[in-house]
Design an enzyme around this catalytic site. Structure first.
Site, PDB file in Angstrom:
ATOM      1  N   ARG A  93      -1.214  -1.961  -7.090  1.00  0.00           N
ATOM      2  CA  ARG A  93      -1.283  -3.669  -6.165  1.00  0.00           C
ATOM      3  C   ARG A  93      -2.563  -4.410  -6.519  1.00  0.00           C
ATOM      4  O   ARG A  93      -2.792  -5.539  -6.227  1.00  0.00           O
ATOM      5  CB  ARG A  93      -1.982  -2.722  -4.906  1.00  0.00           C
ATOM      6  CG  ARG A  93      -1.907  -3.833  -3.662  1.00  0.00           C
ATOM      7  CD  ARG A  93      -2.448  -2.478  -2.834  1.00  0.00           C
ATOM      8  NE  ARG A  93      -3.166  -2.931  -1.480  1.00  0.00           N
ATOM      9  CZ  ARG A  93      -2.699  -4.261  -0.133  1.00  0.00           C
ATOM     10  NH1 ARG A  93      -1.507  -4.730  -0.626  1.00  0.00           N
ATOM     11  NH2 ARG A  93      -3.824  -4.483   0.850  1.00  0.00           N
ATOM     12  N   TYR A 132     -10.994 -10.096  -6.696  1.00  0.00           N
ATOM     13  CA  TYR A 132     -10.293 -10.189  -7.535  1.00  0.00           C
ATOM     14  C   TYR A 132     -10.950 -11.598  -8.177  1.00  0.00           C
ATOM     15  O   TYR A 132     -10.220 -11.608  -9.596  1.00  0.00           O
ATOM     16  CB  TYR A 132      -8.668 -10.384  -7.360  1.00  0.00           C
ATOM     17  CG  TYR A 132      -7.926  -8.843  -6.309  1.00  0.00           C
ATOM     18  CD1 TYR A 132      -8.365  -8.370  -6.854  1.00  0.00           C
ATOM     19  CD2 TYR A 132      -8.117  -9.205  -5.116  1.00  0.00           C
ATOM     20  CE1 TYR A 132      -7.676  -6.883  -6.247  1.00  0.00           C
ATOM     21  CE2 TYR A 132      -7.511  -7.876  -4.883  1.00  0.00           C
ATOM     22  CZ  TYR A 132      -7.363  -7.029  -5.108  1.00  0.00           C
ATOM     23  OH  TYR A 132      -7.021  -5.304  -4.602  1.00  0.00           O
ATOM     24  N   HIS A 175      -4.024  -9.125   3.765  1.00  0.00           N
ATOM     25  CA  HIS A 175      -5.843  -8.246   4.449  1.00  0.00           C
ATOM     26  C   HIS A 175      -6.501  -9.078   5.491  1.00  0.00           C
ATOM     27  O   HIS A 175      -5.700 -10.508   5.402  1.00  0.00           O
ATOM     28  CB  HIS A 175      -6.838  -9.544   2.857  1.00  0.00           C
ATOM     29  CG  HIS A 175      -6.357  -8.594   1.612  1.00  0.00           C
ATOM     30  ND1 HIS A 175      -7.408  -8.886   0.200  1.00  0.00           N
ATOM     31  CD2 HIS A 175      -6.694  -6.756   1.775  1.00  0.00           C
ATOM     32  CE1 HIS A 175      -7.176  -7.978  -0.252  1.00  0.00           C
ATOM     33  NE2 HIS A 175      -6.295  -6.733   0.171  1.00  0.00           N
ATOM     34  N   LYS A 205      -1.733  -1.966   7.598  1.00  0.00           N
ATOM     35  CA  LYS A 205      -3.113  -1.101   7.963  1.00  0.00           C
ATOM     36  C   LYS A 205      -4.070  -2.130   9.059  1.00  0.00           C
ATOM     37  O   LYS A 205      -3.602  -3.983   8.924  1.00  0.00           O
ATOM     38  CB  LYS A 205      -4.340  -1.928   6.930  1.00  0.00           C
ATOM     39  CG  LYS A 205      -5.647  -0.943   6.962  1.00  0.00           C
ATOM     40  CD  LYS A 205      -6.444  -1.465   5.681  1.00  0.00           C
ATOM     41  CE  LYS A 205      -7.990  -0.943   5.564  1.00  0.00           C
ATOM     42  NZ  LYS A 205      -8.527  -1.086   4.514  1.00  0.00           N
ATOM     43  N   ARG A 243       0.686  -1.428   0.052  1.00  0.00           N
ATOM     44  CA  ARG A 243       0.153   0.099  -0.062  1.00  0.00           C
ATOM     45  C   ARG A 243       0.870   1.120   0.126  1.00  0.00           C
ATOM     46  O   ARG A 243       2.141   1.140   0.149  1.00  0.00           O
ATOM     47  CB  ARG A 243      -1.049  -0.179   1.429  1.00  0.00           C
ATOM     48  CG  ARG A 243      -1.786  -1.018   1.780  1.00  0.00           C
ATOM     49  CD  ARG A 243      -2.628  -0.840   2.201  1.00  0.00           C
ATOM     50  NE  ARG A 243      -3.466  -2.117   3.091  1.00  0.00           N
ATOM     51  CZ  ARG A 243      -3.670  -3.449   3.300  1.00  0.00           C
ATOM     52  NH1 ARG A 243      -2.141  -3.198   3.634  1.00  0.00           N
ATOM     53  NH2 ARG A 243      -4.337  -4.121   3.565  1.00  0.00           N
ATOM     54  N   HIS A 256      -2.131   2.648  -6.052  1.00  0.00           N
ATOM     55  CA  HIS A 256      -2.834   1.476  -5.339  1.00  0.00           C
ATOM     56  C   HIS A 256      -2.994   1.126  -6.944  1.00  0.00           C
ATOM     57  O   HIS A 256      -3.322  -0.657  -6.829  1.00  0.00           O
ATOM     58  CB  HIS A 256      -3.748   2.129  -4.929  1.00  0.00           C
ATOM     59  CG  HIS A 256      -4.281   1.141  -4.197  1.00  0.00           C
ATOM     60  ND1 HIS A 256      -4.355   0.729  -3.086  1.00  0.00           N
ATOM     61  CD2 HIS A 256      -5.913  -0.048  -3.888  1.00  0.00           C
ATOM     62  CE1 HIS A 256      -4.858  -0.090  -1.806  1.00  0.00           C
ATOM     63  NE2 HIS A 256      -5.802  -1.085  -2.905  1.00  0.00           N
TER      64      HIS A 256
END
Length: 311
Positions: free
Chosen positions: A269, A301, A292, A192, A167, A266
């Site tokens: 990514r 995805y 994640h 994150k 990220r 992004h």
């Protein structure tokens, strides 16, 4: 665009002068690169329609061109051009009319063309060919040795955000000792929600990262600084600075279709996640790779790959 050849000298001069005007006013490098390219496409359209004089440009002609863009297909992906791309063109046209007015070349009434609504719930990805073109855009012939450290840094930026799928904020906080070349992993310490993870990278990625770290970074850094990415002042490079470098690579490429896309950090990514899934990597592995918190975040995805397969 760079691949579009315009023959009218007045148009060539206007494009060059417009670029210089943006630069003198202190616009961001990506803007100085990008907006004149959009104006070149406008000039190309004019020539294709028999218009070869600057004084023939008026609000009516500009609106006709904007309508043409709204009907034009996306040559690579099919369908219409994205609203984001249409708005970039419109921004260029508005700024170009400002340039004409302020430079005293001609005065046009306000265009009064509204921006298109933002595209929502759309995950944008680049193709493998797009990624190749971005890496190609880092090549230079060695005529300007002072650019060599920046070129090596650009390759490292592509490698961290595409090859490793970090990220923007993770790339910003990356330090030198977070990269282990023996094990070929990046230690993401500030992911994150403060979640840590270890991201593997390839031999080719290792080469790009080492070329930057050992050959280029020492020429950029000033004093003691642990930051992996260093800006031109010798300090930690900002996320915005990295985003600008990516946009410069996009505009340096000779791929007219790549220039139609909304290339962001992004998006790199999203692209690596999609390409890994297409190559058969499991959702669980991709989820760990991306950091994640749940598999549901990765499942998007799957739908994206399915939609791409139908195109």
């Amino acid at each position: 665009m760079k691949q579009l050849l315009i023959e009218t000298r007045a148009f060539e001069y206007a494009e060059r002068s417009f670029k210089e005007w943006l630069d003198v006013l202190g616009y961001a490098p990506s803007t100085v690169y990008g907006l004149p390219n959009h104006i070149r496409e406008f000039f190309y359209y004019l020539e294709q329609n028999g218009i070869t004089k600057m004084n023939a440009i008026d609000v009516h002609v500009i609106k006709e061109y904007h309508d043409h863009l709204k009907l034009r297909s996306n040559n690579r992906q099919g369908g219409a051009l994205s609203n984001a791309y249409l708005n970039k063109h419109l921004q260029a046209l508005y700024k170009f009319t400002d340039y004409l007015r302020q430079s005293g070349k001609m005065t046009l009434p306000s265009l009064n063309i509204p921006l298109e609504p933002k595209d929502i719930n759309v995950i944008e990805v680049l193709t493998r060919d797009d990624i190749t073109e971005l890496y190609k855009a880092t090549n230079f012939n060695g005529e300007y040795p002072r650019l060599a450290p920046l070129i090596a840094r650009d390759k490292a930026i592509l490698t961290i955000f595409y090859g490793c799928g970090l990220r923007r904020n993770e790339g910003y906080h990356l330090n030198v000792n977070d990269i282990n070349f023996d094990r070929r992993i990046v230690h993401v310490r500030k992911g994150k929600a403060y979640k840590e993870r270890f991201v593997p990278f390839s031999k080719q990625s290792s080469q790009y990262l080492q070329e930057y770290l050992y050959d280029a970074r020492p020429l950029l850094v000033k004093g003691l600084n642990d930051a992996f990415f260093i800006n031109h002042r010798g300090n930690r490079m900002s996320g915005q600075g990295m985003a600008v470098r990516l946009k410069l690579l996009q505009h340096r490429s000779n791929d007219i279709y790549l220039q139609q896309k909304n290339v962001r950090l992004h998006v790199l990514r999203h692209s690596i996640a999609t390409h890994l899934l297409e190559n058969g990597m499991s959702l669980e592995s991709i989820s760990k790779f991306l950091g994640h918190s749940s598999l549901e975040s990765t499942q998007v995805y799957t739908h994206l790959v399915e939609s791409l397969d139908r195109q």
